[in-house]
Design an enzyme around this catalytic site. Structure first.
Site, PDB file in Angstrom:
ATOM      1  N   CYS A 194       1.123  -1.066   0.237  1.00  9.11           N
ATOM      2  CA  CYS A 194       0.173  -0.148  -0.373  1.00  9.11           C
ATOM      3  C   CYS A 194       0.955   1.619  -0.193  1.00  9.11           C
ATOM      4  O   CYS A 194       1.928   1.677  -0.938  1.00  9.11           O
ATOM      5  CB  CYS A 194      -0.889  -0.064   0.769  1.00  9.11           C
ATOM      6  N   GLU A 237      -1.054  -9.568   4.727  1.00  3.62           N
ATOM      7  CA  GLU A 237      -1.166  -8.774   6.303  1.00  3.62           C
ATOM      8  C   GLU A 237      -2.411  -9.341   6.032  1.00  3.62           C
ATOM      9  O   GLU A 237      -2.277  -9.870   7.814  1.00  3.62           O
ATOM     10  CB  GLU A 237      -0.421  -7.857   6.828  1.00  3.62           C
ATOM     11  N   HIS A 271      -3.375  -5.904   0.653  1.00  6.70           N
ATOM     12  CA  HIS A 271      -2.904  -6.029   2.125  1.00  6.70           C
ATOM     13  C   HIS A 271      -2.653  -7.590   2.396  1.00  6.70           C
ATOM     14  O   HIS A 271      -3.391  -7.943   2.501  1.00  6.70           O
ATOM     15  CB  HIS A 271      -3.899  -5.287   2.745  1.00  6.70           C
TER      16      HIS A 271
END
Length: 232
Positions: free
Chosen positions: A86, A205, A203
């Site tokens: 990002c 994660e 993302h």
């Protein structure tokens, strides 16, 4: 295998991403303050999402001058692995580690959603845990995620197979409706020619822990870890 996560003033995804290598993969992981200049102990450097330096001037424009990013550039030039997520992707383009730029979303709105992505290439550590053409779902949260590059740069990216992820429908098709920010060529993530630097707007994660309802993102980290351990 040691991971480092850079922390800028304004970072807000640094702890989230550190949780993956440290807690889920049980790997040594340390937080790297933006003023640090010695990152020689790290194997993988992650530039996280957030609003580095408040996103003043342009997203990532100030972060590129930090001592930690200068050390990250040197790390990448030595063949070390770098992941920008990002805002981290924006920082990598500003630092010259990846081509192109991230611009305001097509509709000029901040987009927060879960989107399908088609995996374009699987012969790199980042994507070796996926299947070619596989569609995965990852969260996005950005206002300036529209990938832009001139025609020659886009052609070079395609010719050298540097696009690793594209926005798509759940069945892998590229349509305007499936492109959440207007990115050219539906680009969601690219690597450098050497394959050791990856930048992506989604993302991974946030889709790594079963507690979050999805584990599509953990395979990116597992693939990298398995590749690096295999070379030791």
């Amino acid at each position: 295998m040691k991971f480092g996560v850079i922390v800028f003033p304004g970072s807000n995804c640094d702890r989230d991403v550190a949780m993956v290598p440290r807690d889920l993969l049980q790997q040594p992981t340390r937080m790297v303050w933006h003023e640090e200049s010695d990152l020689s102990d790290l194997d993988v450097i992650i530039v996280p999402g957030g609003f580095s330096y408040g996103d003043y001037l342009r997203c990532g424009a100030i972060a590129r001058f930090s001592p930690a990013m200068k050390a990250t550039v040197q790390h990448a030039e030595r063949g070390g692995f770098v992941l920008g997520i990002c805002n981290g992707f924006q920082v990598l383009t500003e630092a010259g580690l990846l081509p192109g730029a991230l611009m305001r979303n097509r509709d000029l709105h901040f987009v927060c959603d879960r989107v399908p992505l088609r995996v374009e290439r699987t012969n790199l550590p980042w994507t070796q845990e996926y299947q070619g053409g596989q569609v995965i779902t990852l969260p996005i949260a950005h206002g300036e995620g529209c990938y832009y590059a001139d025609a020659d740069t886009l052609k070079s990216l395609e010719d050298h197979h540097q696009v690793l992820f594209r926005y798509s429908t759940p069945t892998g098709e590229q349509t305007d409706a499936a492109n959440p920010n207007g990115s050219l060529n539906h680009i969601a993530g690219i690597c450098n020619r050497q394959g050791n630097v990856l930048g992506m707007m989604p993302h991974p994660e946030r889709a790594a822990d079963p507690a979050l309802g999805s584990t599509d993102g953990i395979h990116l980290f597992k693939g990298l870890l398995n590749a690096l351990v295999g070379t030791r």
